[in-house]
Design an enzyme around this catalytic site. Structure first.
Site, PDB file in Angstrom:
ATOM      1  N   SER A 138      -0.298 -39.083   0.486  1.00 21.66           N
ATOM      2  CA  SER A 138       0.923 -39.251  -0.313  1.00 21.66           C
ATOM      3  C   SER A 138       0.955 -40.570  -1.072  1.00 21.66           C
ATOM      4  O   SER A 138       0.513 -41.612  -0.557  1.00 21.66           O
ATOM      5  CB  SER A 138       2.117 -39.203   0.643  1.00 21.66           C
ATOM      6  OG  SER A 138       3.279 -39.645  -0.006  1.00 21.66           O
ATOM      7  N   GLU A 140       3.444 -42.173  -1.249  1.00 20.22           N
ATOM      8  CA  GLU A 140       4.308 -43.002  -0.402  1.00 20.22           C
ATOM      9  C   GLU A 140       3.467 -43.999   0.419  1.00 20.22           C
ATOM     10  O   GLU A 140       3.974 -45.009   0.896  1.00 20.22           O
ATOM     11  CB  GLU A 140       5.133 -42.078   0.496  1.00 20.22           C
ATOM     12  CG  GLU A 140       6.223 -42.701   1.321  1.00 20.22           C
ATOM     13  CD  GLU A 140       7.401 -43.262   0.544  1.00 20.22           C
ATOM     14  OE1 GLU A 140       8.109 -44.109   1.097  1.00 20.22           O
ATOM     15  OE2 GLU A 140       7.610 -42.882  -0.631  1.00 20.22           O
ATOM     16  N   TYR A 162       7.095 -42.670   7.441  1.00 26.48           N
ATOM     17  CA  TYR A 162       6.357 -41.543   6.849  1.00 26.48           C
ATOM     18  C   TYR A 162       5.094 -42.047   6.137  1.00 26.48           C
ATOM     19  O   TYR A 162       3.993 -41.535   6.349  1.00 26.48           O
ATOM     20  CB  TYR A 162       7.261 -40.787   5.861  1.00 26.48           C
ATOM     21  CG  TYR A 162       6.522 -39.783   5.022  1.00 26.48           C
ATOM     22  CD1 TYR A 162       6.299 -38.492   5.489  1.00 26.48           C
ATOM     23  CD2 TYR A 162       6.008 -40.115   3.758  1.00 26.48           C
ATOM     24  CE1 TYR A 162       5.591 -37.559   4.733  1.00 26.48           C
ATOM     25  CE2 TYR A 162       5.305 -39.205   2.996  1.00 26.48           C
ATOM     26  CZ  TYR A 162       5.100 -37.932   3.486  1.00 26.48           C
ATOM     27  OH  TYR A 162       4.398 -37.014   2.725  1.00 26.48           O
TER      28      TYR A 162
HETATM   29  P1  NAP Z   1       7.600 -29.164   3.277  1.00 26.67           P
HETATM   30  O1  NAP Z   1       8.182 -28.212   2.297  1.00 26.67           O
HETATM   31  O2  NAP Z   1       8.530 -30.065   4.036  1.00 26.67           O
HETATM   32  O3  NAP Z   1       6.744 -28.307   4.326  1.00 26.67           O
HETATM   33  C1  NAP Z   1       6.255 -28.872   5.503  1.00 26.67           C
HETATM   34  C2  NAP Z   1       6.091 -27.759   6.529  1.00 26.67           C
HETATM   35  O4  NAP Z   1       5.543 -28.346   7.708  1.00 26.67           O
HETATM   36  C3  NAP Z   1       7.395 -27.085   6.947  1.00 26.67           C
HETATM   37  O5  NAP Z   1       7.324 -25.706   6.704  1.00 26.67           O
HETATM   38  C4  NAP Z   1       7.496 -27.371   8.439  1.00 26.67           C
HETATM   39  O6  NAP Z   1       7.876 -26.270   9.216  1.00 26.67           O
HETATM   40  C5  NAP Z   1       6.063 -27.659   8.813  1.00 26.67           C
HETATM   41  N1  NAP Z   1       5.985 -28.460  10.034  1.00 26.67           N
HETATM   42  C6  NAP Z   1       6.724 -29.517  10.381  1.00 26.67           C
HETATM   43  N2  NAP Z   1       6.395 -29.942  11.610  1.00 26.67           N
HETATM   44  C7  NAP Z   1       5.421 -29.113  12.056  1.00 26.67           C
HETATM   45  C8  NAP Z   1       4.696 -29.010  13.270  1.00 26.67           C
HETATM   46  N3  NAP Z   1       4.906 -29.842  14.278  1.00 26.67           N
HETATM   47  N4  NAP Z   1       3.773 -28.040  13.381  1.00 26.67           N
HETATM   48  C9  NAP Z   1       3.560 -27.166  12.367  1.00 26.67           C
HETATM   49  N5  NAP Z   1       4.224 -27.193  11.198  1.00 26.67           N
HETATM   50  C10 NAP Z   1       5.153 -28.164  11.046  1.00 26.67           C
HETATM   51  O7  NAP Z   1       6.534 -30.121   2.598  1.00 26.67           O
HETATM   52  P2  NAP Z   1       5.712 -29.893   1.234  1.00 26.67           P
HETATM   53  O8  NAP Z   1       6.476 -30.491   0.123  1.00 26.67           O
HETATM   54  O9  NAP Z   1       5.269 -28.505   1.169  1.00 26.67           O
HETATM   55  O10 NAP Z   1       4.477 -30.859   1.477  1.00 26.67           O
HETATM   56  C11 NAP Z   1       3.252 -30.366   2.005  1.00 26.67           C
HETATM   57  C12 NAP Z   1       2.413 -31.532   2.488  1.00 26.67           C
HETATM   58  O11 NAP Z   1       2.144 -32.422   1.412  1.00 26.67           O
HETATM   59  C13 NAP Z   1       3.077 -32.409   3.566  1.00 26.67           C
HETATM   60  O12 NAP Z   1       2.075 -32.913   4.395  1.00 26.67           O
HETATM   61  C14 NAP Z   1       3.671 -33.549   2.766  1.00 26.67           C
HETATM   62  O13 NAP Z   1       3.834 -34.694   3.588  1.00 26.67           O
HETATM   63  C15 NAP Z   1       2.594 -33.726   1.721  1.00 26.67           C
HETATM   64  N6  NAP Z   1       3.032 -34.312   0.443  1.00 26.67           N
HETATM   65  C16 NAP Z   1       4.018 -33.709  -0.258  1.00 26.67           C
HETATM   66  C17 NAP Z   1       4.392 -34.240  -1.476  1.00 26.67           C
HETATM   67  C18 NAP Z   1       5.474 -33.599  -2.323  1.00 26.67           C
HETATM   68  O14 NAP Z   1       5.937 -34.240  -3.271  1.00 26.67           O
HETATM   69  N7  NAP Z   1       5.860 -32.362  -2.052  1.00 26.67           N
HETATM   70  C19 NAP Z   1       3.737 -35.389  -1.982  1.00 26.67           C
HETATM   71  C20 NAP Z   1       2.739 -35.973  -1.209  1.00 26.67           C
HETATM   72  C21 NAP Z   1       2.373 -35.417   0.001  1.00 26.67           C
HETATM   73  P3  NAP Z   1       9.391 -25.760   9.392  1.00 26.67           P
HETATM   74  O15 NAP Z   1       9.561 -24.822   8.261  1.00 26.67           O
HETATM   75  O16 NAP Z   1       9.346 -25.119  10.719  1.00 26.67           O
HETATM   76  O17 NAP Z   1      10.254 -26.976   9.336  1.00 26.67           O
HETATM   77  O1  G4F Z   2      12.988 -36.602  -3.283  1.00 24.99           O
HETATM   78  P1  G4F Z   2      12.741 -37.714  -2.345  1.00 24.99           P
HETATM   79  O2  G4F Z   2      13.364 -37.603  -1.004  1.00 24.99           O
HETATM   80  O3  G4F Z   2      11.176 -37.918  -2.296  1.00 24.99           O
HETATM   81  P2  G4F Z   2      10.240 -39.136  -1.844  1.00 24.99           P
HETATM   82  O4  G4F Z   2      10.930 -40.060  -0.915  1.00 24.99           O
HETATM   83  O5  G4F Z   2       9.659 -39.716  -3.069  1.00 24.99           O
HETATM   84  O6  G4F Z   2       9.144 -38.370  -1.001  1.00 24.99           O
HETATM   85  C1  G4F Z   2       8.525 -37.191  -1.505  1.00 24.99           C
HETATM   86  O7  G4F Z   2       7.398 -37.567  -2.244  1.00 24.99           O
HETATM   87  C2  G4F Z   2       6.366 -38.215  -1.465  1.00 24.99           C
HETATM   88  C3  G4F Z   2       5.247 -38.570  -2.443  1.00 24.99           C
HETATM   89  O8  G4F Z   2       5.547 -39.776  -3.088  1.00 24.99           O
HETATM   90  C4  G4F Z   2       5.923 -37.246  -0.398  1.00 24.99           C
HETATM   91  F1  G4F Z   2       4.875 -37.776   0.297  1.00 24.99           F
HETATM   92  C5  G4F Z   2       7.083 -36.906   0.517  1.00 24.99           C
HETATM   93  O9  G4F Z   2       6.677 -35.948   1.487  1.00 24.99           O
HETATM   94  C6  G4F Z   2       8.193 -36.298  -0.321  1.00 24.99           C
HETATM   95  O10 G4F Z   2       7.772 -35.039  -0.790  1.00 24.99           O
HETATM   96  O11 G4F Z   2      13.297 -39.077  -2.976  1.00 24.99           O
HETATM   97  C7  G4F Z   2      12.874 -39.506  -4.259  1.00 24.99           C
HETATM   98  C8  G4F Z   2      13.654 -40.746  -4.661  1.00 24.99           C
HETATM   99  C9  G4F Z   2      13.678 -41.845  -3.582  1.00 24.99           C
HETATM  100  O12 G4F Z   2      13.490 -43.072  -4.200  1.00 24.99           O
HETATM  101  C10 G4F Z   2      15.073 -41.766  -3.011  1.00 24.99           C
HETATM  102  O13 G4F Z   2      15.576 -42.981  -2.487  1.00 24.99           O
HETATM  103  O14 G4F Z   2      15.016 -40.376  -4.853  1.00 24.99           O
HETATM  104  C11 G4F Z   2      15.843 -41.345  -4.248  1.00 24.99           C
HETATM  105  N1  G4F Z   2      17.143 -40.744  -3.949  1.00 24.99           N
HETATM  106  C12 G4F Z   2      18.323 -41.163  -4.476  1.00 24.99           C
HETATM  107  N2  G4F Z   2      19.328 -40.430  -3.970  1.00 24.99           N
HETATM  108  C13 G4F Z   2      17.382 -39.735  -3.109  1.00 24.99           C
HETATM  109  C14 G4F Z   2      18.767 -39.532  -3.124  1.00 24.99           C
HETATM  110  N3  G4F Z   2      16.544 -38.976  -2.373  1.00 24.99           N
HETATM  111  C15 G4F Z   2      17.097 -37.973  -1.629  1.00 24.99           C
HETATM  112  N4  G4F Z   2      16.272 -37.179  -0.917  1.00 24.99           N
HETATM  113  N5  G4F Z   2      18.440 -37.742  -1.598  1.00 24.99           N
HETATM  114  C16 G4F Z   2      19.329 -38.495  -2.341  1.00 24.99           C
HETATM  115  O15 G4F Z   2      20.528 -38.280  -2.296  1.00 24.99           O
END
Ligand code: NAP
Ligand code: G4F
Length: 359
Positions: A138, A140, A162
């Site tokens: 990530s 992050e 995280y």
């Molecule tokens: P997501 O929608 O939150 O999906 C994560 C899934 O992981 C959920 O379905 C959750 O299951 C499952 N999970 C949680 N704990 C678990 C456990 N103990 N054993 C098995 N499964 C478990 O996340 P996503 O956006 O698809 O992201 C996919 C991956 O990419 C994650 O590793 C995330 O950290 C990484 N990532 C995402 C982003 C982004 O912007 N989306 C960016 C960088 C990295 P439940 O449905 O049961 O809760």
């Molecule tokens: O949508 P966010 O919660 O995503 P964040 O923290 O960037 O994390 C996501 O991207 C990561 C990759 O950079 C992944 F690894 C991670 O798993 C996840 O998918 O928040 C985005 C931004 C942050 O700066 C947060 O402080 O939006 C700001 N924000 C402002 N108000 C908020 C809110 N975020 C959330 N979730 N809710 C709010 O009300």
């Protein structure tokens, strides 16, 4: 040789085990792979009282798709899946992925996001060493960045539990790759979104609320404004489906290599709000300062969005802006969905859901 025997000998479907199948990326990756027709997808989910199958409803009955039980916190379940299924690829999208709650449950985040990766690597090492492994790193992990745009060489300096859990996973993937010669990749994914995005993330939170407010305004109903934390923070937002293509390319190279996937643009949360309301035909403007800043209907007093301290984090990553040049040049990958198109598709999707629910 009879045709059937010939086919069985020479044509074996690739087997892909995807964790986090009910989440955004797991479902999108499964859909992408199932479209190819020659891949069998095992989608791993945790046993839970009320699982939400919304994200997989489009392909749940596909003959090449199977749900399997497993938990990243439990070595035995990961071991037995890898031992029994003998997957060609293990794509690990399961995670405790919401940064905001990671301060509340730091040890659980470490256990699932770092321990889970090590459990997958151990299972592969022991039971299927030629299985290719993907770990979702990530942006992050980069924290308060040293320079922009950020590439794969940017220092790792996380600001959240995280981010630290993903950074530790990064090191473990490298250790296993070098120690056991595994095909294991931990890329840096910048933010990616879409219609399957969880509602706790800021983009989906915004588009869902924009749809509700639009419906209320059109029907002369009252509504509560959208409440947000830090609207100044900037993210490099892409569409998840674009990233899934990039991940699959990374998994099919001669040698494993970590890449950045990003749009190479950055936008503030404030900007996302403005574009989402504009697309829903509710144009507005931000005014005021600090905690009193509000987004109001253009030339009216109606408040559409406001700041709530509750949504601020103990520490923030202020700016993310990726550089995915190597993925573009070496993998031939490039994102197809622009920032505007992403916002529009998410708003349209939530408008349709909202109208359906209210009708
Ligand atoms: P997501 O929608 O939150 O999906 C994560 C899934 O992981 C959920 O379905 C959750 O299951 C499952 N999970 C949680 N704990 C678990 C456990 N103990 N054993 C098995 N499964 C478990 O996340 P996503 O956006 O698809 O992201 C996919 C991956 O990419 C994650 O590793 C995330 O950290 C990484 N990532 C995402 C982003 C982004 O912007 N989306 C960016 C960088 C990295 P439940 O449905 O049961 O809760
Ligand atoms: O949508 P966010 O919660 O995503 P964040 O923290 O960037 O994390 C996501 O991207 C990561 C990759 O950079 C992944 F690894 C991670 O798993 C996840 O998918 O928040 C985005 C931004 C942050 O700066 C947060 O402080 O939006 C700001 N924000 C402002 N108000 C908020 C809110 N975020 C959330 N979730 N809710 C709010 O009300």
């Amino acid at each position: 040789m009879p045709l059937q025997v010939y086919e069985e000998k020479y044509f074996r479907m690739k087997k892909v085990l995807i964790t986090g199948i009910l989440g955004q990326d797991g479902a999108n990756m499964a859909e992408l792979l199932l479209e190819q027709g020659d891949i069998h997808v095992y989608g791993m989910m945790r046993r839970s009282g009320s699982p939400n199958y919304t994200n997989i409803k489009q392909f749940r009955n596909n003959k090449n798709f199977e749900l399997v039980d497993g938990d990243l916190s439990d070595s035995a379940s990961i071991d037995s899946l890898v031992k029994e299924l003998q997957p060609d690829y293990l794509i690990n999208f399961g995670a405790n992925s919401f940064v905001g709650v990671s301060w509340d449950v730091p040890l659980s985040v470490l256990d699932v996001n770092t321990g889970g990766v090590v459990r997958c690597l151990e299972a592969i090492r022991k039971f299927k060493p030629d299985c290719r492994f993907y770990s979702a790193g990530s942006s992050e992990e980069l924290g308060n960045v040293d320079y922009s745009p950020q590439d794969i060489n940017h220092p790792i300096k996380p600001r959240s539990p995280y981010g630290a859990s993903k950074a530790a996973a990064r090191h473990m993937v490298k250790v296993y790759r070098e120690s056991y010669d595994l095909y294991a990749v931990h890329s840096i994914l910048f933010n990616h979104e879409g219609t399957r995005r969880g509602e706790e993330f800021v983009t989906r939170k915004i588009t869902k609320k924009v749809a509700e407010i639009k419906y209320a305004l059109d029907n002369n109903l009252s509504f509560e404004p959208l409440q947000l934390g830090n609207i100044d923070s900037k993210r490099d937002w892409s569409d998840s489906m674009d990233f899934m293509r990039g991940v699959w390319l990374m998994m099919n190279q001669d040698k494993p290599k970590d890449y950045v996937l990003s749009s190479n643009e950055t936008h503030s949360v404030r900007d996302f709000v403005q574009r989402a309301f504009t697309h829903a035909d509710v144009p507005g403007l931000w005014s005021g300062e600090g905690m009193n800043e509000k987004f109001r209907v253009f030339q009216e007093n109606t408040v559409l969005a406001e700041i709530n301290e509750k949504f601020y984090r103990p520490a923030e990553v202020d700016l993310l802006h990726g550089d995915s040049t190597p993925a573009r040049e070496e993998l031939g990958w490039k994102p197809e969905i622009s920032f505007d198109k992403l916002v529009e598709s998410m708003v349209d999707n939530d408008l349709a859901i909202c109208r359906k629910e209210k009708s």
